[in-house]
Write an enzyme that holds these catalytic residues in place. Structure first.
Site, PDB file in Angstrom:
ATOM      1  N   GLU A  10       0.857  -1.186   0.000  1.00 36.44           N
ATOM      2  CA  GLU A  10       0.000   0.000   0.000  1.00 36.44           C
ATOM      3  C   GLU A  10       0.889   1.230   0.000  1.00 36.44           C
ATOM      4  OE1 GLU A  10      -2.522  -0.171   3.420  1.00 36.44           O
ATOM      5  OE2 GLU A  10      -3.802  -1.740   2.580  1.00 36.44           O
ATOM      6  N   ASP A  13      -5.617   8.502  10.800  1.00 42.21           N
ATOM      7  CA  ASP A  13      -4.275   8.058  11.171  1.00 42.21           C
ATOM      8  C   ASP A  13      -3.848   8.561  12.543  1.00 42.21           C
ATOM      9  OD1 ASP A  13      -2.964   6.539   8.878  1.00 42.21           O
ATOM     10  OD2 ASP A  13      -3.918   8.215   7.835  1.00 42.21           O
TER      11      ASP A  13
END
Length: 282
Positions: free
Chosen positions: A52, A63
């Protein structure tokens, strides 16, 4: 056009070998684009099955701190969508590992969905995973993605009801990404105890491979998840290694060490699991 469904082919190969996929997440441009390019090749050499590539964005709300800092470094290094696709295009002369563009919708929207899908497929991207774009809102991206042979990967959470999991699975291709905890990305000392039960539930509504991510940071944790899921995704632990080694210039080797240890542990756990199952059948 993405080369004959590299993701589907990869999962088929792994299933035939009785292995789970290891999917490292790296932020493009962290600490610079040249290191990212070398890192992709090193990760593949150390056993990564898919990768990824995180697209830096100014407001990465899914995040945690480690990935936020990595994203800030990537932005500082100029890792725009155009720069990332240019790098992938060059990498395709050296590797056929499946590559997933992972990020938020805002940069894609500004780039243009039609243009992005055409450019991504031409560069050699295999799939898009857009964290903040649920299937109901993905119409503008889904059509050009499909037309260009790109898989669209969606997230499932521990709190996702089964009916919704079924609907998301119908919209997805490539694999499903199960978020193993509620909250943001980040290394955790302990994994959620309900992962196995959730895997069984999700498998009852889809034939797609299921990857598990968020919170996996050690070879032992990767091995544990590999006995339950089709793929293990690791990100924040890598971001922290990149951060620690950015100045010494040995980022690919340092990250490769963790990835290699994870892949070895995952293979061993699958073999042990398989042997135990055979013994119980006998």
């Amino acid at each position: 056009m993405a080369a004959a469904h590299r993701i589907k082919r990869k999962f088929r190969e792994l299933r035939a070998r009785g292995e789970a996929a290891l999917i490292p997440f790296i932020v493009a441009g962290d600490p610079d684009m040249d290191t990212t390019r070398r890192l992709v090749l090193e990760l593949e050499a150390r056993g990564a099955d898919l990768i990824e590539l995180g697209v830096p964005f100014s407001d990465p709300m899914a995040d945690g701190p480690a990935n936020q800092r990595a994203i800030a470094r990537g932005l500082g290094a100029g890792a725009s969508l155009a720069a990332i696709l240019s790098m992938v295009s060059e990498l395709r002369a050296q590797t056929q590992i499946p590559l997933i563009l992972f990020g938020y919708y805002n940069p894609i929207f500004h780039y243009g969905c039609d243009r992005l899908c055409a450019d991504a497929a031409r560069a050699g991207i295999d799939a898009l995973l857009v964290v903040d774009l649920p299937p109901e809102e993905a119409g503008e991206l889904k059509k050009p993605a499909r037309a260009n042979g790109l898989d669209l990967i969606y997230l499932l959470a521990p709190t996702t009801p089964m009916e919704r999991s079924r609907a998301i699975a119908r919209s997805a291709s490539g694999f499903l990404y199960y978020v193993s905890l509620t909250g943001v990305t980040g290394a955790r000392a302990h994994l959620d105890t309900g992962i196995g039960d959730h895997m069984r539930e999700i498998r009852s509504v889809t034939d797609l491979p299921i990857g598990v991510g968020f919170g996996i940071s050690t070879p032992a944790q990767a091995a544990e998840v590999a006995t339950m899921a089709d793929a293990v995704v690791v990100g924040s632990a890598i971001s922290m290694i990149v951060e620690a080694h950015a100045k010494s210039g040995d980022v690919p080797e340092a990250v490769g060490g963790l990835v290699g240890a994870m892949k070895d542990a995952m293979k061993a756990a699958r073999r042990t699991d398989h042997a135990a199952a055979e013994n119980s059948d006998g």
